[in-house]
Design a protein around this motif. Sequence first.
Motif, short mmCIF file in Angstrom:
data_model
loop_
_atom_site.label_atom_id
_atom_site.label_comp_id
_atom_site.label_asym_id
_atom_site.label_seq_id
_atom_site.Cartn_x
_atom_site.Cartn_y
_atom_site.Cartn_z
N LEU A 1 1.35 -1.09 0.13
CA LEU A 1 -0.32 -0.11 0.31
C LEU A 1 0.63 1.08 -0.13
O LEU A 1 1.43 2.33 -0.81
CB LEU A 1 -1.08 -0.14 1.46
N ALA A 2 1.85 1.15 0.53
CA ALA A 2 2.85 2.00 0.93
C ALA A 2 3.55 2.57 -0.59
O ALA A 2 3.46 4.31 -1.12
CB ALA A 2 3.68 2.50 2.30
N GLU A 3 3.98 1.50 -1.09
CA GLU A 3 4.79 1.79 -2.05
C GLU A 3 4.06 2.53 -3.21
O GLU A 3 4.49 2.96 -4.09
CB GLU A 3 5.41 -0.02 -2.02
N VAL A 4 2.97 2.03 -3.04
CA VAL A 4 2.15 2.19 -4.46
C VAL A 4 1.50 3.54 -4.15
O VAL A 4 1.46 4.17 -5.21
CB VAL A 4 0.58 1.47 -4.69
N LEU A 5 1.15 3.98 -3.24
CA LEU A 5 0.88 5.06 -2.99
C LEU A 5 2.28 6.27 -3.30
O LEU A 5 1.84 7.61 -3.53
CB LEU A 5 0.41 5.96 -1.29
N HIS A 6 3.16 6.19 -2.63
CA HIS A 6 4.43 7.11 -3.21
C HIS A 6 4.50 6.48 -4.93
O HIS A 6 4.71 7.98 -5.74
CB HIS A 6 5.36 6.28 -2.71
N GLY B 1 5.17 8.01 5.65
CA GLY B 1 3.95 7.77 4.91
C GLY B 1 3.80 9.05 3.59
O GLY B 1 4.54 9.47 3.48
N LEU B 2 2.36 9.21 3.43
CA LEU B 2 2.34 10.58 2.45
C LEU B 2 2.57 12.06 3.52
O LEU B 2 2.70 12.79 2.68
CB LEU B 2 0.90 10.11 1.77
N SER B 3 2.75 11.91 4.84
CA SER B 3 2.86 13.01 5.60
C SER B 3 1.40 14.01 5.55
O SER B 3 1.79 15.11 5.37
CB SER B 3 3.81 13.65 4.78
N LEU B 4 0.07 13.50 5.49
CA LEU B 4 -0.68 14.54 5.06
C LEU B 4 -1.13 14.62 6.53
O LEU B 4 -1.85 15.80 6.28
CB LEU B 4 -2.33 13.05 4.47
N VAL B 5 -1.14 13.80 7.58
CA VAL B 5 -0.54 14.42 9.11
C VAL B 5 0.26 14.28 9.28
O VAL B 5 0.84 13.30 8.85
CB VAL B 5 -2.11 13.67 9.48
N ARG B 6 0.93 15.05 10.18
CA ARG B 6 2.00 15.04 10.49
C ARG B 6 1.98 14.95 12.53
O ARG B 6 1.46 15.29 12.81
CB ARG B 6 3.06 16.24 9.90
N ASP B 7 3.20 14.72 12.61
CA ASP B 7 3.93 14.29 13.88
C ASP B 7 3.16 14.23 14.68
O ASP B 7 2.08 13.62 15.62
CB ASP B 7 3.49 15.90 14.72
N VAL B 8 2.22 13.03 14.17
CA VAL B 8 1.22 11.92 15.08
C VAL B 8 2.09 10.52 14.35
O VAL B 8 2.01 9.98 13.34
CB VAL B 8 -0.25 11.76 14.44
N VAL B 9 1.28 9.14 15.16
CA VAL B 9 1.43 8.46 15.09
C VAL B 9 -0.21 7.28 14.82
O VAL B 9 -0.67 7.57 16.14
CB VAL B 9 2.69 7.45 15.92
N SER C 1 -7.72 1.58 8.67
CA SER C 1 -6.73 0.78 9.57
C SER C 1 -5.30 0.89 8.34
O SER C 1 -4.52 2.41 9.30
CB SER C 1 -7.13 -0.41 8.73
N ALA C 2 -4.64 0.08 7.87
CA ALA C 2 -3.50 0.77 7.07
C ALA C 2 -3.51 1.90 6.24
O ALA C 2 -2.90 3.16 6.26
CB ALA C 2 -2.96 -0.60 6.34
N GLY C 3 -4.45 2.19 5.48
CA GLY C 3 -4.64 2.76 4.92
C GLY C 3 -4.33 4.71 5.69
O GLY C 3 -4.21 5.69 4.99
N ALA C 4 -5.51 4.21 7.44
CA ALA C 4 -5.10 5.85 8.12
C ALA C 4 -3.39 5.87 8.57
O ALA C 4 -2.71 7.02 8.11
CB ALA C 4 -5.81 5.89 9.08
N MET C 5 -2.74 4.48 9.10
CA MET C 5 -1.25 5.13 8.96
C MET C 5 -0.64 5.47 8.33
O MET C 5 0.45 6.31 7.75
CB MET C 5 -0.91 3.47 9.32
N ALA C 6 -0.65 5.47 6.62
CA ALA C 6 -0.55 5.75 4.82
C ALA C 6 -0.46 7.09 5.17
O ALA C 6 0.22 7.59 4.23
CB ALA C 6 -0.35 4.82 4.25
N LEU C 7 -1.52 7.92 5.72
CA LEU C 7 -1.84 8.41 6.17
C LEU C 7 -0.47 10.16 6.83
O LEU C 7 0.12 10.95 6.32
CB LEU C 7 -2.51 9.26 6.38
N ALA C 8 0.39 9.48 8.07
CA ALA C 8 0.98 9.75 8.71
C ALA C 8 2.34 10.57 7.73
O ALA C 8 2.55 9.46 6.90
CB ALA C 8 0.87 9.14 9.85
#
Length: 129
Positions: A4-9, A56-64, A26-33
């Motif tokens: 998922l992460a590789e394809v989004l990047h 991740g995509l860094s759409l939300v920052r400083d969050v896990v 789920s994993a999609g939310a994790m990939a937004l960080a």
Amino acid sequence: MGVLAEVLHLFNVAAALNGAPVIAWSAGAMALADRIVLFHDRSPQGPGHAEVYGSGLSLVRDVVLLPHARARLLLDDTTRMAVFAQRFAPARCVPLEAGTRIDISAGGGWPPGVRVLGEDGHVTAREAA
């Protein structure tokens, strides 16, 4: 998570969003960080240590973001959770459960009531973020 992460990047999804609303779980939310953290305290071989998988995509920052937190983390073990939260500070560790909804404003503001894992190992609701 890796595919998922590789394809989004690969397809530069973050740039294509242009501020459009995003719904993820789920994993999609994790990939937004900005960083993706893998974790599981209830695995068959016993509790493991959380690991930073990658960016991740860094759409939300400083969050896990921690989906299925109650099922995957020993949240009642405050000493263990304190170490977990301190490892990723100053990022906020946000446990996500089924039905959790977090509407983040365009300016990055978090709504009141978002649950976070504090550096003392307790999960509490934030007044505002």
